[in-house]
Motif scaffolding. Structure first.
Motif, PDB file in Angstrom:
ATOM      1  N   TRP A 126       0.849  -1.224   0.001  1.00 45.09           N
ATOM      2  CA  TRP A 126      -0.003   0.058  -0.088  1.00 45.09           C
ATOM      3  C   TRP A 126       0.840   1.328  -0.022  1.00 45.09           C
ATOM      4  O   TRP A 126       1.903   1.270   0.764  1.00 45.09           O
ATOM      5  N   PHE A 127       0.721   2.182  -0.719  1.00 51.42           N
ATOM      6  CA  PHE A 127       1.449   3.457  -1.139  1.00 51.42           C
ATOM      7  C   PHE A 127       0.436   4.505  -0.533  1.00 51.42           C
ATOM      8  O   PHE A 127      -0.788   4.500  -0.956  1.00 51.42           O
ATOM      9  N   GLU A 128       1.032   5.485   0.019  1.00 52.98           N
ATOM     10  CA  GLU A 128       0.307   6.858   0.426  1.00 52.98           C
ATOM     11  C   GLU A 128       0.708   7.856  -0.612  1.00 52.98           C
ATOM     12  O   GLU A 128       2.045   8.023  -0.882  1.00 52.98           O
ATOM     13  N   HIS A 129      -0.173   8.397  -1.368  1.00 58.47           N
ATOM     14  CA  HIS A 129      -0.003   9.680  -2.327  1.00 58.47           C
ATOM     15  C   HIS A 129      -0.679  10.819  -2.335  1.00 58.47           C
ATOM     16  O   HIS A 129      -2.147  10.469  -2.561  1.00 58.47           O
ATOM     17  N   ALA A 130      -0.329  11.710  -1.901  1.00 59.38           N
ATOM     18  CA  ALA A 130      -1.394  13.049  -2.072  1.00 59.38           C
ATOM     19  C   ALA A 130      -2.438  12.661  -1.076  1.00 59.38           C
ATOM     20  O   ALA A 130      -3.549  13.311  -1.527  1.00 59.38           O
ATOM     21  N   GLY A 131      -2.302  12.217  -0.060  1.00 62.26           N
ATOM     22  CA  GLY A 131      -3.366  11.917   1.182  1.00 62.26           C
ATOM     23  C   GLY A 131      -4.377  10.865   0.761  1.00 62.26           C
ATOM     24  O   GLY A 131      -5.316  10.934   1.393  1.00 62.26           O
ATOM     25  N   SER A 132      -4.032  10.085  -0.108  1.00 61.43           N
ATOM     26  CA  SER A 132      -4.785   8.828  -0.656  1.00 61.43           C
ATOM     27  C   SER A 132      -4.152   7.804  -0.625  1.00 61.43           C
ATOM     28  O   SER A 132      -2.950   7.780  -0.616  1.00 61.43           O
ATOM     29  N   THR A 133      -4.722   6.427  -0.321  1.00 67.80           N
ATOM     30  CA  THR A 133      -4.038   5.148  -0.237  1.00 67.80           C
ATOM     31  C   THR A 133      -3.973   4.336  -1.582  1.00 67.80           C
ATOM     32  O   THR A 133      -5.514   4.242  -1.664  1.00 67.80           O
ATOM     33  N   TYR A 134      -3.000   3.874  -2.240  1.00 66.64           N
ATOM     34  CA  TYR A 134      -3.178   2.781  -3.266  1.00 66.64           C
ATOM     35  C   TYR A 134      -2.601   1.633  -2.884  1.00 66.64           C
ATOM     36  O   TYR A 134      -1.686   1.659  -2.610  1.00 66.64           O
ATOM     37  N   VAL A 135      -3.094   0.425  -3.602  1.00 63.42           N
ATOM     38  CA  VAL A 135      -2.141  -0.610  -3.715  1.00 63.42           C
ATOM     39  C   VAL A 135      -1.242  -0.486  -4.964  1.00 63.42           C
ATOM     40  O   VAL A 135      -1.657   0.242  -5.899  1.00 63.42           O
ATOM     41  N   GLY A 136      -0.044  -0.744  -4.935  1.00 62.36           N
ATOM     42  CA  GLY A 136       0.806  -0.783  -6.062  1.00 62.36           C
ATOM     43  C   GLY A 136       2.221  -1.353  -5.716  1.00 62.36           C
ATOM     44  O   GLY A 136       2.364  -2.278  -4.999  1.00 62.36           O
ATOM     45  N   ALA A 137       3.110  -1.259  -6.793  1.00 59.92           N
ATOM     46  CA  ALA A 137       4.411  -1.839  -6.604  1.00 59.92           C
ATOM     47  C   ALA A 137       5.417  -0.717  -7.387  1.00 59.92           C
ATOM     48  O   ALA A 137       4.961   0.279  -8.183  1.00 59.92           O
ATOM     49  N   GLU A 138       6.724  -0.966  -7.177  1.00 58.86           N
ATOM     50  CA  GLU A 138       7.805  -0.362  -7.938  1.00 58.86           C
ATOM     51  C   GLU A 138       8.558  -1.161  -8.985  1.00 58.86           C
ATOM     52  O   GLU A 138       8.614  -2.527  -8.492  1.00 58.86           O
ATOM     53  N   LEU A 139       8.767  -0.751  -9.918  1.00 56.45           N
ATOM     54  CA  LEU A 139       9.614  -1.375 -10.955  1.00 56.45           C
ATOM     55  C   LEU A 139      10.812  -0.599 -11.227  1.00 56.45           C
ATOM     56  O   LEU A 139      10.797   0.639 -11.135  1.00 56.45           O
ATOM     57  N   VAL A 140      12.022  -1.316 -11.112  1.00 58.58           N
ATOM     58  CA  VAL A 140      13.403  -0.568 -11.426  1.00 58.58           C
ATOM     59  C   VAL A 140      13.813  -0.894 -12.623  1.00 58.58           C
ATOM     60  O   VAL A 140      13.721  -2.061 -13.288  1.00 58.58           O
ATOM     61  N   VAL A 141      13.937   0.136 -13.523  1.00 57.97           N
ATOM     62  CA  VAL A 141      14.332  -0.051 -14.869  1.00 57.97           C
ATOM     63  C   VAL A 141      15.653   0.583 -15.145  1.00 57.97           C
ATOM     64  O   VAL A 141      16.057   1.854 -14.838  1.00 57.97           O
ATOM     65  N   LYS A 142      16.481  -0.092 -15.458  1.00 64.66           N
ATOM     66  CA  LYS A 142      17.850   0.302 -15.745  1.00 64.66           C
ATOM     67  C   LYS A 142      18.055   0.550 -17.390  1.00 64.66           C
ATOM     68  O   LYS A 142      17.764   0.067 -18.244  1.00 64.66           O
ATOM     69  N   VAL A 143      18.786   2.044 -17.531  1.00 59.92           N
ATOM     70  CA  VAL A 143      18.905   2.444 -19.152  1.00 59.92           C
ATOM     71  C   VAL A 143      20.601   2.747 -18.959  1.00 59.92           C
ATOM     72  O   VAL A 143      20.799   3.406 -18.048  1.00 59.92           O
ATOM     73  N   ILE A 144      20.936   2.328 -19.896  1.00 59.84           N
ATOM     74  CA  ILE A 144      22.409   2.799 -20.299  1.00 59.84           C
ATOM     75  C   ILE A 144      22.353   3.347 -21.630  1.00 59.84           C
ATOM     76  O   ILE A 144      21.689   3.339 -22.577  1.00 59.84           O
ATOM     77  N   GLY A 145      23.532   4.341 -21.515  1.00 60.89           N
ATOM     78  CA  GLY A 145      23.614   5.315 -22.882  1.00 60.89           C
ATOM     79  C   GLY A 145      24.827   6.073 -22.853  1.00 60.89           C
ATOM     80  O   GLY A 145      25.790   6.204 -21.774  1.00 60.89           O
ATOM     81  N   ASP A 146      24.980   6.652 -23.600  1.00 60.52           N
ATOM     82  CA  ASP A 146      26.328   7.741 -23.958  1.00 60.52           C
ATOM     83  C   ASP A 146      26.299   8.649 -23.063  1.00 60.52           C
ATOM     84  O   ASP A 146      25.352   9.652 -22.862  1.00 60.52           O
ATOM     85  N   GLY A 147      27.506   8.728 -22.044  1.00 53.49           N
ATOM     86  CA  GLY A 147      27.590   9.820 -21.109  1.00 53.49           C
ATOM     87  C   GLY A 147      27.805  11.014 -21.593  1.00 53.49           C
ATOM     88  O   GLY A 147      28.011  12.076 -20.605  1.00 53.49           O
ATOM     89  N   ARG A 148      28.252  11.229 -22.844  1.00 54.38           N
ATOM     90  CA  ARG A 148      28.757  12.542 -23.519  1.00 54.38           C
ATOM     91  C   ARG A 148      27.619  13.542 -23.824  1.00 54.38           C
ATOM     92  O   ARG A 148      27.746  14.404 -24.504  1.00 54.38           O
ATOM     93  N   THR A 149      26.357  12.823 -24.176  1.00 53.69           N
ATOM     94  CA  THR A 149      25.388  13.621 -24.702  1.00 53.69           C
ATOM     95  C   THR A 149      24.522  14.008 -23.441  1.00 53.69           C
ATOM     96  O   THR A 149      24.348  13.747 -22.352  1.00 53.69           O
TER      97      THR A 149
END
Length: 149
Positions: A126-149
């Protein structure tokens, strides 16, 4: 690699999921919203690891994304989250996000990154967000790319 366009591209990829009949569309944004219209996907925090390769060649971004469902009742909300967290299928966020990798040899996220990978799901709760409660989850997304841009 620029963070803002990557956030927006992740949200656009998430918006391609197809939820079960009667639920409506998944609302998606690249930033934490002030108010949630459930079901909702948003890109939250980002961790940055610079210089994964020499000479500013590659940076790694780890985005914590959240998906939240309303509280119609405990079971139906969790079924929505379960569908979104499945590894495959029309409602699978993993499948939708990883389709944004492009074809072999193409850049990911429409040319914004070298590659991306949905690493894991965490914090199914359960997550609290802006005063309301929701069921949810987190996803971790890895992004790799050019460090020079």
């Amino acid at each position: 690699m620029q963070i803002t366009p990557v956030r927006d591209a992740i949200a656009a990829a998430a918006a391609t999921v197809v939820l079960p009949a009667g639920i409506g569309r998944l609302k998606c944004t690249g930033y934490v919203p002030d108010a949630v219209l459930a079901p909702c996907f948003f890109v939250g925090e980002v961790e940055i690891v610079f210089d994964k390769t020499m000479g500013r060649g590659t940076d790694e971004l780890l985005f914590t994304c959240r998906v939240l469902a309303g509280r119609q009742d405990d079971r139906s909300s969790q079924r929505i989250i379960d569908a979104l967290l499945s590894g495959a299928g029309p409602a699978s966020l993993k499948q939708a996000l990883e389709e944004a990798r492009g074809a072999p040899g193409e850049m990911a996220l429409g040319g914004l990154a070298d590659d991306l990978h949905v690493q894991r799901v965490q914090a199914y709760r359960w997550f609290e967000h802006a005063g309301s409660t929701y069921v949810g989850a987190e996803l971790v997304v890895k992004v790799i790319g050019d460090g020079r841009t």
